[in-house]
Design an enzyme around this catalytic site. Sequence first.
Site, short mmCIF file in Angstrom:
data_model
loop_
_atom_site.label_atom_id
_atom_site.label_comp_id
_atom_site.label_asym_id
_atom_site.label_seq_id
_atom_site.Cartn_x
_atom_site.Cartn_y
_atom_site.Cartn_z
N ASP A 84 0.85 -1.19 0.00
CA ASP A 84 0.00 0.00 0.00
C ASP A 84 0.89 1.25 0.00
OD1 ASP A 84 -2.27 1.63 0.21
OD2 ASP A 84 -2.18 1.61 2.40
N ASP A 103 -0.45 4.94 0.85
CA ASP A 103 -0.79 5.92 1.87
C ASP A 103 -0.62 5.34 3.26
OD1 ASP A 103 -1.55 7.39 -0.33
OD2 ASP A 103 -3.67 6.83 -0.16
#
Length: 487
Positions: A7, A9
């Site tokens: 991922d 963020d």
Amino acid sequence: MRTLLIDMDSVICDLMTEWHRRYNEDYQDDLHVGKLSTWQSEQFVKPECGVKIYDYLKEPGLFLKLKPLPHAIEVLERLNGQFDILIVTSSVSTAFQEKEQWVEKHLPFIGKHNIIFSHRKNMIVGDLLFDDAPHNLESFHLTGRLAVAMDYPYNHDVEVPRVQNWLDFEQFVLNLDWKRRRTSMKHADVIIVGGGPAGISAAIWCDRLGLDYYVIEQAEELGGQLPSIENAFIDYPGILTRNGKELQEHFLDHIRQSEIRYALRTKLIEINEVDHIITIKHEEIQEKMSYAFLIVAAGSAQRTLGVPGEQAMWDRDEIYSATKDSPKFKEKHVAVIGGGDRALEGALLLAKAGAYVHLIHRSKHFRARNPFLLEARKQKNITIYTNTYVTSINGEHHVSAIDLDTLDDKPFTLQVEAVFVRVGVQPNSHELKGVVALDEAGYVQTNEIGLTTNPSILAIGGYTNGPLIFKCVHSSWAWSSCCQVYI
């Protein structure tokens, strides 16, 4: 090589600090990530802000200002080459370009071509997901694959391995014994439900395209309805066969040569379309499998009358083929139920073999082609009953009579020695009810290119267009190719 899905963020880059800084400046608050005990950020801001907290994520330039989390870049650079690394991120569409620019600047060794934008990370093929969002961690974990959490207060309710920082993550990944690791659930990128012509063709194409696929078929053999078709196949391109069984053998030869992976006597019980999990039953043992795409090719079954005595007739194996069995009924009375091509063709075959045929149709209007109908009306040993329907099939040890009712006259009984039910087919779509849109007849609703209302569930063959073998094979090739594009 193993594939890591990472991922962006709050895992690679520090979204929370910049996001909360902008909010705190505007609302004179002291929000920070340590206060977020759940994923819903609006619960921790001032009432006058509420869901407007998410508007900051749409501000131009936000993502370009984000700093990498400590050691993220150096660890990713060390892991790159030992693993295939894909950056998987969900975002508002306005941020796509900014995130690509951020990756090109900070992670040139990965590059923007290895970014996947998706809100459904459990659909993405990979061995491990490193994420912070509770819903992503949980849904990926449910597929039987490994999800690792970057530890934050808001994801503490998810029971997955967690790390405090990137150095911890590096040690975790490098110390994993991948060979001994076993998931709690089987997974295939493409699961094909149904081993008829459509399912077989889809499997062949998945195999050729190098996809991870698996075919499940509830019957004892592959081939769908082919073994029960006694008519010759004279218009299937490249193959002329005397009956369906012979065509089935051609299909099975292809399967054996290609070493197609499949399981027989395996029934689909349930589809969890949210988590991409199906429940299957194999010889009284239930298990779950996860998928990225589900190709449903369970085909159709002969429609029944649903009248008393019909099931008993099936149980006694009084199931006949007009092509194969018509000589058995010479000078005997038989009933053919239906008004389509198959009913009329069967009636003609029986009549030409010397049977006395009672053709019974519930309407005055026939779906059969006009040449069939004209020929049937010429036959002296075919009696046609319209606006007439069967109310019961009688006989203790074998069929002896049928009870009929009509829209025009009183009920009556016919003495017959066999009943040929030819009232069409119905799709085997009950497992899809409530999962994708069906029409009134139970066929899957698709758009002009065949997509169902669920982008990860594909319907082919008799599910969508009736049991036309040519369409089954053609649509199977198309959907296997679509799966390859997305996987």
